[in-house]
Design a protein around this motif. Structure first.
Motif, PDB file in Angstrom:
ATOM      1  N   SER A 278      22.549 -10.758  32.999  1.00 20.75           N
ATOM      2  CA  SER A 278      22.911 -11.375  31.717  1.00 20.75           C
ATOM      3  C   SER A 278      23.230 -10.293  30.700  1.00 20.75           C
ATOM      4  N   GLY A 279      23.953 -10.702  29.662  1.00 16.07           N
ATOM      5  CA  GLY A 279      24.260  -9.791  28.563  1.00 16.07           C
ATOM      6  C   GLY A 279      25.561 -10.148  27.897  1.00 16.07           C
ATOM      7  N   ALA A 280      25.762  -9.597  26.700  1.00 16.70           N
ATOM      8  CA  ALA A 280      27.003  -9.838  25.954  1.00 16.70           C
ATOM      9  C   ALA A 280      27.411  -8.561  25.238  1.00 16.70           C
ATOM     10  N   ILE A 281      28.677  -8.241  25.343  1.00 20.42           N
ATOM     11  CA  ILE A 281      29.244  -7.043  24.718  1.00 20.42           C
ATOM     12  C   ILE A 281      30.369  -7.472  23.791  1.00 20.42           C
TER      13      ILE A 281
ATOM     14  N   ARG B  96      28.891 -13.014  36.700  1.00 19.68           N
ATOM     15  CA  ARG B  96      27.623 -12.289  36.785  1.00 19.68           C
ATOM     16  C   ARG B  96      26.763 -12.467  35.540  1.00 19.68           C
ATOM     17  N   GLY B  97      27.116 -13.439  34.729  1.00 17.04           N
ATOM     18  CA  GLY B  97      26.309 -13.745  33.551  1.00 17.04           C
ATOM     19  C   GLY B  97      26.544 -12.838  32.371  1.00 17.04           C
ATOM     20  N   ILE B  98      27.658 -12.094  32.377  1.00 14.43           N
ATOM     21  CA  ILE B  98      27.947 -11.135  31.302  1.00 14.43           C
ATOM     22  C   ILE B  98      29.252 -11.524  30.623  1.00 14.43           C
TER      23      ILE B  98
ATOM     24  N   GLU C 179      24.127 -17.004  21.811  1.00 13.83           N
ATOM     25  CA  GLU C 179      24.183 -18.142  22.735  1.00 13.83           C
ATOM     26  C   GLU C 179      25.170 -19.195  22.266  1.00 13.83           C
ATOM     27  N   GLU C 180      25.430 -19.243  20.951  1.00 16.16           N
ATOM     28  CA  GLU C 180      26.401 -20.207  20.428  1.00 16.16           C
ATOM     29  C   GLU C 180      27.799 -19.961  20.995  1.00 16.16           C
ATOM     30  N   ALA C 181      28.070 -18.720  21.439  1.00 20.77           N
ATOM     31  CA  ALA C 181      29.361 -18.392  22.043  1.00 20.77           C
ATOM     32  C   ALA C 181      29.225 -18.233  23.551  1.00 20.77           C
ATOM     33  N   GLY C 182      28.309 -18.989  24.135  1.00 19.24           N
ATOM     34  CA  GLY C 182      27.979 -18.825  25.541  1.00 19.24           C
ATOM     35  C   GLY C 182      29.103 -19.095  26.520  1.00 19.24           C
ATOM     36  N   TYR C 183      30.169 -19.776  26.097  1.00 14.89           N
ATOM     37  CA  TYR C 183      31.299 -20.047  26.995  1.00 14.89           C
ATOM     38  C   TYR C 183      32.544 -19.273  26.551  1.00 14.89           C
ATOM     39  N   VAL C 184      32.327 -18.211  25.758  1.00 11.54           N
ATOM     40  CA  VAL C 184      33.439 -17.418  25.232  1.00 11.54           C
ATOM     41  C   VAL C 184      33.405 -16.035  25.873  1.00 11.54           C
ATOM     42  N   THR C 185      34.439 -15.703  26.612  1.00 10.48           N
ATOM     43  CA  THR C 185      34.563 -14.349  27.157  1.00 10.48           C
ATOM     44  C   THR C 185      36.036 -13.986  27.271  1.00 10.48           C
ATOM     45  N   GLY C 186      36.325 -12.692  27.119  1.00  9.15           N
ATOM     46  CA  GLY C 186      37.704 -12.221  27.176  1.00  9.15           C
ATOM     47  C   GLY C 186      38.515 -12.522  25.939  1.00  9.15           C
TER      48      GLY C 186
END
Length: 255
Positions: free
Chosen positions: A135-138, A177-179, A233-240
């Motif tokens: 897990s993690g967010a960058i 991978r949860g990131i 977590e509010e942006a949990g479906y936001v990536t890229g």
């Protein structure tokens, strides 16, 4: 404000401007943070502000283009608190406006060393740790110049296009991978450099900001609000996502 209680993070370039605002915002949201800057005095001032507000912070002084520092910062957060949950790779430099044919290779190399290779080094070690955890967010600090270009700023523009490419590539590689990996793309932001420009060239500054749809530059807190949200977590479906925080400049650039 998102709740980041129990989260641990790192912020680069935290001695001033967007980086300081980001460090304060992550701490206000409840995160414990390791912060770095190349200049010790402003970095300690950021740390003082965090501690006075009741936050937990550790500092590391160094050059954000140093991969050993990147590895050490990640390890420091994990040694202190057990995990690395969020990261804001903000450190970067700009250049004076210079026509393309008059650019010096040494300037390109200096800008790419920090903006591209520095960001890459931090991302590499952050991703390694986050993959271990699952897990993690960058969030990376890019720029509207990395989408639309800005005349006279070819090294800076190219470096931020590279940051955008790294952001979206990592987002795809680690999505299962949860990131999550995103970037903010600031427009004109009222940091010390912009304040100096306003003071020295008020008519030019007014002309520039009047062309922004919202008719003003952003405050640093408006950039950090976006960075914190992207890591929450509010942006949990936001990536890229390359998120414009630019008062409508991105819309103009697409016309």
């Amino acid at each position: 404000m998102p709740d980041m209680s129990g989260k641990n993070g790192i912020i680069t370039g935290a001695g001033s401007g967007i980086g300081r605002a980001s460090a304060l915002a992550f701490a206000r949201a409840g995160a414990r943070v390791v912060i770095m800057d190349i200049a010790a005095e402003p970095l300690e001032e950021t740390a003082r502000l965090i501690r006075e507000a009741g936050g937990a912070v550790e500092t590391m002084v160094g050059d954000a283009s140093d991969e050993d520092l990147a590895e050490s910062m990640v390890a420091r957060a994990v040694d202190l608190w057990g995990s690395l949950d969020v990261a804001h790779n903000n450190a970067g430099i700009g250049t004076a406006a210079t026509p393309f044919t008059q650019q010096d290779r040494a300037v390109w190399e200096r800008v790419f060393t920090l903006n591209v290779f520095g960001t890459m080094s931090f991302m590499k070690h952050e991703l390694r740790q986050m993959e271990k955890q699952g897990s993690g967010a960058i969030v990376n600090t890019s720029s509207m110049s990395g989408k639309n270009g800005s005349p006279g700023l070819s090294p800076y523009n190219a470096s931020k296009w590279a940051v955008n490419g790294m952001t979206q590539t990592a987002a795809l590689e680690y999505a299962e991978r949860g990131i999550r990996v995103n970037a903010i793309c600031p427009g004109a932001t009222f940091t010390a450099a912009l304040a100096e420009w306003k003071e020295s060239s008020p008519r030019e500054f007014e002309g520039y900001t009047s062309a922004i749809p919202m008719k003003r530059a952003a405050e640093p807190r408006e950039q950090e609000d976006a960075a914190v949200w992207l890591c929450s977590e509010e942006a949990g479906y936001v990536t890229g996502t390359l998120l414009d925080v630019a008062g409508g400049e991105g819309i103009l650039g697409k016309q």
